[in-house]
Design an enzyme around this catalytic site. Structure first.
Site, PDB file in Angstrom:
ATOM      1  N   ARG A   1     -10.638  -0.871   3.215  1.00  0.00           N
ATOM      2  CA  ARG A   1     -10.029  -2.200   3.048  1.00  0.00           C
ATOM      3  C   ARG A   1     -10.951  -3.304   3.585  1.00  0.00           C
ATOM      4  O   ARG A   1     -10.499  -4.361   4.002  1.00  0.00           O
ATOM      5  CB  ARG A   1      -8.688  -2.251   3.782  1.00  0.00           C
ATOM      6  CG  ARG A   1      -7.712  -1.146   3.395  1.00  0.00           C
ATOM      7  CD  ARG A   1      -6.300  -1.473   3.855  1.00  0.00           C
ATOM      8  NE  ARG A   1      -5.419  -0.319   3.901  1.00  0.00           N
ATOM      9  CZ  ARG A   1      -4.888   0.264   2.829  1.00  0.00           C
ATOM     10  NH1 ARG A   1      -5.166  -0.179   1.627  1.00  0.00           N
ATOM     11  NH2 ARG A   1      -4.079   1.312   2.974  1.00  0.00           N
TER      12      ARG A   1
ATOM     13  N   CYS B   1       0.797  -1.234   0.000  1.00  0.00           N
ATOM     14  CA  CYS B   1       0.000   0.000   0.000  1.00  0.00           C
ATOM     15  C   CYS B   1       0.828   1.281   0.000  1.00  0.00           C
ATOM     16  O   CYS B   1       0.384   2.298  -0.502  1.00  0.00           O
ATOM     17  CB  CYS B   1      -1.025  -0.008   1.128  1.00  0.00           C
ATOM     18  SG  CYS B   1      -0.318  -0.095   2.764  1.00  0.00           S
TER      19      CYS B   1
ATOM     20  N   CYS C   1      -3.344  -2.541  -0.979  1.00  0.00           N
ATOM     21  CA  CYS C   1      -2.324  -3.473  -0.494  1.00  0.00           C
ATOM     22  C   CYS C   1      -1.948  -4.527  -1.532  1.00  0.00           C
ATOM     23  O   CYS C   1      -1.027  -5.309  -1.326  1.00  0.00           O
ATOM     24  CB  CYS C   1      -2.836  -4.176   0.761  1.00  0.00           C
ATOM     25  SG  CYS C   1      -3.424  -3.033   2.010  1.00  0.00           S
TER      26      CYS C   1
ATOM     27  N   LYS D   1      -4.412  -6.587  15.727  1.00  0.00           N
ATOM     28  CA  LYS D   1      -4.268  -5.170  15.448  1.00  0.00           C
ATOM     29  C   LYS D   1      -5.610  -4.574  15.082  1.00  0.00           C
ATOM     30  O   LYS D   1      -6.329  -5.201  14.287  1.00  0.00           O
ATOM     31  CB  LYS D   1      -3.286  -5.045  14.277  1.00  0.00           C
ATOM     32  CG  LYS D   1      -3.067  -3.665  13.752  1.00  0.00           C
ATOM     33  CD  LYS D   1      -2.198  -3.733  12.519  1.00  0.00           C
ATOM     34  CE  LYS D   1      -2.125  -2.349  11.939  1.00  0.00           C
ATOM     35  NZ  LYS D   1      -1.468  -2.306  10.675  1.00  0.00           N
TER      36      LYS D   1
ATOM     37  N   ARG E   1      -1.895   6.955   7.541  1.00  0.00           N
ATOM     38  CA  ARG E   1      -1.987   7.336   6.120  1.00  0.00           C
ATOM     39  C   ARG E   1      -1.058   8.504   5.817  1.00  0.00           C
ATOM     40  O   ARG E   1      -0.458   8.565   4.750  1.00  0.00           O
ATOM     41  CB  ARG E   1      -3.418   7.735   5.757  1.00  0.00           C
ATOM     42  CG  ARG E   1      -4.440   6.681   6.073  1.00  0.00           C
ATOM     43  CD  ARG E   1      -4.823   5.839   4.872  1.00  0.00           C
ATOM     44  NE  ARG E   1      -5.732   4.802   5.292  1.00  0.00           N
ATOM     45  CZ  ARG E   1      -5.335   3.602   5.748  1.00  0.00           C
ATOM     46  NH1 ARG E   1      -4.053   3.291   5.791  1.00  0.00           N
ATOM     47  NH2 ARG E   1      -6.208   2.716   6.164  1.00  0.00           N
TER      48      ARG E   1
ATOM     49  N   LYS F   1      -6.212  -8.596  11.584  1.00  0.00           N
ATOM     50  CA  LYS F   1      -6.116  -7.165  11.349  1.00  0.00           C
ATOM     51  C   LYS F   1      -7.494  -6.659  10.956  1.00  0.00           C
ATOM     52  O   LYS F   1      -8.062  -7.072   9.941  1.00  0.00           O
ATOM     53  CB  LYS F   1      -5.110  -6.907  10.236  1.00  0.00           C
ATOM     54  CG  LYS F   1      -4.873  -5.446   9.957  1.00  0.00           C
ATOM     55  CD  LYS F   1      -3.762  -5.305   8.936  1.00  0.00           C
ATOM     56  CE  LYS F   1      -3.538  -3.869   8.588  1.00  0.00           C
ATOM     57  NZ  LYS F   1      -2.486  -3.736   7.571  1.00  0.00           N
TER      58      LYS F   1
HETATM   59  C1  PBG Z   1      -0.403  -1.839   5.888  1.00  0.00           C
HETATM   60  C2  PBG Z   1      -0.337  -1.356   7.293  1.00  0.00           C
HETATM   61  C3  PBG Z   1      -1.179  -0.431   7.902  1.00  0.00           C
HETATM   62  C4  PBG Z   1      -0.707  -0.286   9.203  1.00  0.00           C
HETATM   63  C5  PBG Z   1       0.393  -1.107   9.349  1.00  0.00           C
HETATM   64  N1  PBG Z   1       0.598  -1.775   8.163  1.00  0.00           N
HETATM   65  C6  PBG Z   1      -2.318   0.341   7.338  1.00  0.00           C
HETATM   66  C7  PBG Z   1      -3.538  -0.374   6.944  1.00  0.00           C
HETATM   67  O1  PBG Z   1      -3.619  -1.589   6.949  1.00  0.00           O
HETATM   68  O2  PBG Z   1      -4.512   0.281   6.539  1.00  0.00           O
HETATM   69  C8  PBG Z   1      -1.308   0.625  10.239  1.00  0.00           C
HETATM   70  C9  PBG Z   1      -0.412   0.943  11.377  1.00  0.00           C
HETATM   71  C10 PBG Z   1      -0.873   2.070  12.206  1.00  0.00           C
HETATM   72  O3  PBG Z   1      -1.984   2.632  12.032  1.00  0.00           O
HETATM   73  O4  PBG Z   1      -0.105   2.447  13.113  1.00  0.00           O
HETATM   74  N2  PBG Z   1       0.855  -1.784   5.282  1.00  0.00           N
END
Ligand code: PBG
Length: 333
Positions: free
Chosen positions: A221, A124, A132, A252, A207, A197
């Protein structure tokens, strides 16, 4: 007659509180997420306005901060790269001379084995549409992405990365990456899978940090990350990732999902990581900047809650600050 039962006897004195404390936070439980950006002048770092205290680093500034992290007793960092050019297939993610392989080599040259380097694997930050995986209209192309993740993982490991952390939430990526690593002789490289996640609004500040907003395709997503209304899929996700070869599984975000952390840690033996994400960090900072809560105690309380729920390790932007607080407390005792 009841005996004189008083819970407060165990709480009145700080030494007694410490003596009966069941949970403890140690620097060795922490992992610091760090951002490294191509095309920044050497030594330069950009502040991230939505995450005060967090920076996009040039490679030399990254190495300098990584050394501080190591000196605080924190065992690992996880790297996110911001390339200077993006394209439909995120090719800078698996360029052997891309920002992450160069950053890993620089850190390993300076710090060698004294700090573990994990690399987030996702596209991403590298795709021009911000998704992603490659997309076709509004469709996220799961299977087309797998080779690309494996290529990226291989480049990071060849550069010296110790841990590969796929965060994309495509199906089958852990098995694909494990196989690619094994074929290239990297049988001992650890995979820390973002297994559970959620499609969360708490990633908002990330972002800006990773420059990964959506330019095309869906505006969220939800088609591949988990629905906050679901609990049972979390167990299935963890089970699958462990079967596919994940050494460490992750939940997460952390604080809004303590029930998930608790459930997973009670059910599975694998080490469990929890990611206190950007929005969780920024909420505490913003409230403390307004004088609405005390930053240090809110930080320590939230980290301890995540440990209490069952996380073995915590990815947190507070890692350095928390390690300093822990250090100070030990000295004071
Ligand atoms: C995707 C990724 C994200 C985060 C870590 N890896 C963003 C998403 O999935 O939208 C978020 C981490 C954060 O908010 O601290 N590469």
């Amino acid at each position: 007659m009841f005996p004189n039962v008083r819970m407060r006897r165990l709480r009145n004195h700080h030494l007694m509180r410490n003596m009966v404390a069941e949970f403890e936070l140690k620097p060795s439980n922490l992992i610091l997420p760090m951002f490294v950006k191509e095309d920044l002048a050497e030594g330069e770092k950009n502040p991230i306005s939505a995450m005060p205290g967090v920076f996009q680093h040039s490679i030399s500034s990254l190495v300098k901060e990584a050394r501080e992290v190591r000196d605080l007793g924190i065992p690992a960092i996880i790297l996110f790269g911001i390339p200077s050019k993006k394209d439909h297939h995120g090719s800078e993610a698996y360029n052997p001379e891309g920002i992450i392989p160069r950053a890993v080599r620089a850190i390993k040259k300076e710090l060698g084995d004294s700090l573990l380097v994990a690399c987030d694997v996702c596209l991403c930050e590298y795709t021009d549409h911000g998704h992603c995986a490659p997309i076709e209209g509004d469709r996220i192309l799961n299977d087309e992405a797998l080779d690309l993740y494996s290529k990226a993982a291989l480049e990071y490991v060849r550069a010296g990365a110790d841990i590969i952390a796929p965060s994309d939430m495509m199906d089958g990526r852990v098995a694909h990456i494990r196989q690619a690593l094994d074929h290239d002789g990297h049988k001992d490289t650890i995979i820390m899978a973002y297994a559970v996640k959620y499609a969360s609004s708490f990633y908002g500040p990330f972002r800006e940090a990773a420059e990964s907003g959506f330019a095309e395709g869906p505006k969220d997503r939800k088609a591949h990350q988990m629905d906050p209304a679901n609990l049972s899929q979390a167990f299935r996700e963890v089970e699958l990732d462990i079967l596919e070869g994940a050494d460490i599984v992750m939940v997460k975000p952390a604080l809004p999902y303590l029930d998930i952390i608790k459930g997973i840690s009670d059910t599975f033996d694998s080490p469990l990581a929890a990611y206190q994400v950007s929005g969780e960090y920024s909420m505490i900072i913003a409230a403390s900047e307004n004088g609405w809560l005390d930053k240090e105690s809110a930080m320590m309380e939230s980290l301890l809650a995540i440990r209490r729920a069952g996380a073995t390790m915590i990815l947190t932007y507070f890692a350095k600050e928390a390690a300093k607080v822990i250090d100070r407390r030990v000295v004071k005792r």
